[in-house]
Design an enzyme around this catalytic site. Structure first.
Site, mmCIF file in Angstrom:
data_model
loop_
_atom_site.group_PDB
_atom_site.id
_atom_site.type_symbol
_atom_site.label_atom_id
_atom_site.label_comp_id
_atom_site.label_asym_id
_atom_site.label_seq_id
_atom_site.Cartn_x
_atom_site.Cartn_y
_atom_site.Cartn_z
ATOM 1 N N SER A 663 -1.194 -2.967 -9.185
ATOM 2 C CA SER A 663 -2.166 -4.045 -9.402
ATOM 3 C C SER A 663 -2.359 -4.315 -10.890
ATOM 4 O O SER A 663 -3.144 -5.164 -11.292
ATOM 5 C CB SER A 663 -3.482 -3.749 -8.707
ATOM 6 O OG SER A 663 -4.126 -2.699 -9.358
ATOM 7 N N LYS A 706 -13.870 -3.047 -8.885
ATOM 8 C CA LYS A 706 -13.285 -3.484 -10.155
ATOM 9 C C LYS A 706 -14.209 -4.457 -10.876
ATOM 10 O O LYS A 706 -14.399 -4.360 -12.098
ATOM 11 C CB LYS A 706 -11.921 -4.145 -9.899
ATOM 12 C CG LYS A 706 -10.847 -3.139 -9.502
ATOM 13 C CD LYS A 706 -9.545 -3.825 -9.199
ATOM 14 C CE LYS A 706 -8.467 -2.783 -8.878
ATOM 15 N NZ LYS A 706 -7.227 -3.413 -8.408
#
Ligand code: ADP
Length: 766
Positions: A663, A706
């Site tokens: 990612s 996140k």
């Protein structure tokens, strides 16, 4: 000449026999007279003197002379030669008239050899008598033995065997053969007697042992009773246990096992090692909750109130739990789906389990699985092992004492496999509603019904949980708290609890909003509230000292006091960097303890086209890096030669999980693009997303964590994959408000936002 019928004796020439005078008298009808000649005839059956008939005798007899009439109470007759009974006549008054002829022996015996063998036989006999009470008498006799016939005749009364065998000696013509037959007979009988003796002694010993044992047991029992009377408190551990076992509603199999073990226990002495093991087992068995509890209806409003009272926020979790309770009410069941709470430490996973138990009005038990590597930890050890124990599941059940607790299986992601079996597969059985009604712990050794247990599992990360186990559970994620939520949790829950724990009353301690905020921002850095809770506890302890010393009430704590009271330095600011540099871009990572920001750094150094990757995720990043390099070469063909003429160094700092490596694809690509073009990207811009070789931005996981990390670190703008837009619903409003969130579809779009425009904007497919 007197005729003396005898039966079953060894009577052979060249031997002396000893007779009771009475016997002599009755059998011959005369007084024994020294030097009288006498003929011995051998009867086939034992027979009375007056019942003898001519055919009662064997055809050969033996003639002898009375040597002594009373030698130590015996009449001794010395036999010398054999006779054939030619005619036998029984007279009416009982006298026996014989007509006999001499029957000579075949004199074939070697005298020297015979002497030696005789000596050997005598020695064997004396040796046999060794240590026996009649040995002295034997010695006296043995001294008189001068022929093999003497020995055989002397031992005859003690030797079993049929009268024909003895008569056969007399009937034998060859002296050598007769000698040999007697010798054999003596040796054989000695052996027989020896064996007989051994068997007899062994039997005697056995009997003695049994009697002794019984006697000792009786004695022990008696002493134990005495002791019990002196100490009534000891009486009856065993009796009490028996009573408990009797009363316990054991199922059929358990009852059988219980009876079996109980009877073994009773056979064991109290001091045997086995006794303790068996006792412990039965104790454990009796303490298990064998009965079933009736399901009761739970008031949903009441349950909701309880859940709200203990935990701030967590709306989704609470909603799901209320649903579960509703289903359980409808189905009249004690359990439903198995829930798996996943999230960073300190996000309330375990403690809400406790509230659920409270809301359901059931017992709560926590079983920690962290570090469990051994299947036996779940399923127990077999009882044959020394130190065998039940597994943690049944141990938990036993501790809480009910069959339907809320059982939190903590840290299922920290189970690991080892050569001692796979605990995860054992856990599968525990969590399988089809199987867990007959869960068999090896220690317990009989099935136990776990179907009423309300299982909740917790984990920090899903990566390490085996798929079959995951399939059994329903996942609920705990994303961590925003600063505002933390503020509320501290004010409403953590502080009051901490105050109560140290005995500080309401209104005796006041924390300003700014102080709490400062603790959240500067003294802790976490997704959950563990650190925050610790700080509250520390503050309360300091306050306790202040108050006990008679300090001012209420004690007020401001931001400035924290350094002193918490006795710790504020954590270095995890705020994003100020300065922007080409080749350095802010990325976002998911970790088991929440989200985190990280910088991906790239650098070209003089060299020949090598790529060096450093940091924790070496291998995983290699592929991402190759994709990014190819992509950047394609997007910026004018700079492609930079990669040939230089070495490329990529550094990805530690922290993220390997699974989350990819990612960082967009971040890497941006970082390289920034590097080759020399255009810096402000550190307050962060991004997350995978990239394909086509330049598409692919979705990622852990978006809420996140974004929260981005907000904590002071990031202003975040680029996310467009396919993740739906996940924004999971993200707290506060976080969404604090960030500019820009979804992007492909790398060119992203670079466009960053002001890095490929010279000839080409869609890669072109
Ligand atoms: P986890 O199991 O996720 O590691 P815990 O359940 O042990 O976390 O929680 C740590 C502490 O934080 C507990 O004292 C708990 O009461 C508190 N806590 C966590 N979340 C909340 C919340 N939402 N409201 C109130 N207290 C909370």
């Amino acid at each position: 000449m007197p005729v003396l019928p005898i039966h079953n004796s060894v009577a052979v020439p060249q031997s002396t026999i000893y007779l009771r005078p009475d016997y002599y008298r009755t059998m011959t009808g005369r007084e024994p007279q020294q030097d009288a000649k006498v003929i011995l005839i051998v009867t086939k059956e034992p027979i009375a003197r007056n019942a003898v008939k001519p055919d009662s005798f064997y055809p050969i007899g033996v003639a002898g002379i009375v040597r002594e009439t009373n030698m130590q109470g015996f009449v001794t007759v010395e036999l010398d030669s054999r006779v054939n009974l030619e005619e036998v006549e029984i007279q009416p008054e009982g006298g026996i008239h014989l007509k006999v002829s001499r029957r000579p022996d075949l004199d074939d015996l070697d005298p020297v050899d015979a002497r030696n063998r005789l000596t050997a036989v005598k020695e064997a006999v004396l040796a046999f008598g060794e240590g026996k009470p009649w040995q002295p008498a034997l010695r006296v006799f043995a001294a008189l033995w001068t022929t093999m016939g003497d020995v055989a005749a002397g031992l005859s009364p003690w030797m079993p065997g049929k009268s024909e065998e003895r008569y056969a000696l007399l009937a034998e013509d060859s002296k050598a053969r007769r000698f040999e037959m007697m010798e054999k007979m003596i040796y054989e009988n000695l052996e027989l007697m020896k064996v007989g003796n051994e068997v007899r002694t062994a039997q005697e010993e056995d009997h003695q042992k049994i009697y002794r044992e019984a006697a000792i047991k009786k004695q022990l029992e008696y002493l134990q009773n005495e002791l019990d009377e002196l100490h009534p408190e000891n009486i009856s551990d065993l009796q009490k246990l028996e009573q408990r076992l009797h009363d316990a509603p054991l199922n059929e199999l358990a009852r059988k096992e219980c009876d079996k073990v109980l009877s073994r226990l009773k056979q064991e002495g109290k001091n045997s090692a086995e006794y303790g093991l068996l006792y412990d087992y039965l104790d454990f068995l009796s303490n298990l909750p064998w009965g079933k509890a009736e399901p009761k209806d739970i008031d949903l409003d009441e349950a909701e109130k309880i859940l709200d009272a203990d935990h701030f926020g967590l709306a989704k979790v609470k909603r799901r739990i209320i649903q579960q309770i509703a289903v359980m009410n409808l189905k009249k069941r004690q359990s439903g789906s198995i829930l798996l709470f996943v999230g960073a430490p300190g996000t309330g996973k375990t403690s809400i389990g406790q509230s659920i138990a409270k809301a359901l009005g059931r017992e709560y038990v926590r079983v920690s699985l962290g570090g469990v590597r051994d299947e036996a930890d779940i399923r127990g050890h077999r009882r044959t092992y020394i130190g065998a124990m039940p597994g943690r599941i049944l141990d938990g059940i036993s501790k809480c004492g009910v069959s339907n607790p809320v059982m939190v299986l903590d840290e299922v992601d920290k189970l690991s496999m080892s050569y001692n079996g796979d605990p995860a597969s054992a856990l599968l059985e525990v969590l399988d509603p089809e199987q867990n009604s007959t869960f068999t712990d090896h220690y317990l050794n009989v099935p136990f019904d776990l179907s009423d247990v309300f299982f909740i599992c917790t984990a920090n990360s899903l990566d390490t949980i085996p798929q079959p186990l995951l399939d059994r559970m329903e996942l609920i994620s705990f994303q961590g708290y925003t600063p505002t939520e933390k503020q509320e949790i501290a004010r409403l829950h953590l502080l009051p609890k901490a105050m109560e724990a140290v005995g500080i009353g309401e209104g005796e301690l006041e924390l300003s909003e700014q102080a709490i905020q400062a603790i959240i921002d500067d003294y802790t850095r976490e997704a959950g509230v563990r650190g925050l809770k610790k700080c509250m506890d520390t503050l309360c302890r300091s306050a306790a000292v202040h108050l006990v010393r008679g300090g001012e009430k209420p004690m007020r704590v401001e931001q400035e006091d924290l350094r002193e009271l918490l006795d710790m330095r504020p954590l270095p600011h995890r705020h994003v960097k100020e300065e922007a540099k080409p080749g350095v871009v802010t990325g976002l990572a998911w970790t088991p303890v929440g989200g985190d920001v990280l910088y991906i750094e790239t650098l070209l150094t003089r060299g020949g086209g090598k790529t060096v990757i450093t940091g924790q995720l070496g291998d995983v990043m290699k592929e991402s890096a190759q994709i990014a390099v190819s992509l950047v070469k394609h997007l910026f063909p004018e700079h492609a030669n930079l990669f040939e003429e230089n070495d490329l160094h990529i550094h990805v700092p530690d922290g993220a999980t390997p699974k989350d490596g990819p990612s960082a694809g967009v971040t890497l690509t941006s970082s390289l693009s920034s590097l080759v073009t020399g255009i810096p990207v402000p550190p307050t811009i962060a991004m997350t997303g995978e990239v394909s070789l086509q330049g598409d931005v692919k979705p990622i996981g852990g978006l809420p964590e996140k974004l929260m990390a981005a907000q904590r670190a002071g990031v202003k703008t975040v680029f996310i994959p467009e396919e993740n837009v739906d996940d924004l619903r999971e993200v707290a409003q506060e976080v969404r408000d604090a960030l500019e969130i820009i979804p992007v579809r492909d790398v060119e779009e992203l670079l466009g936002h960053l002001g890095i425009h490929p010279k000839e904007p080409t869609r890669i497919a072109s």
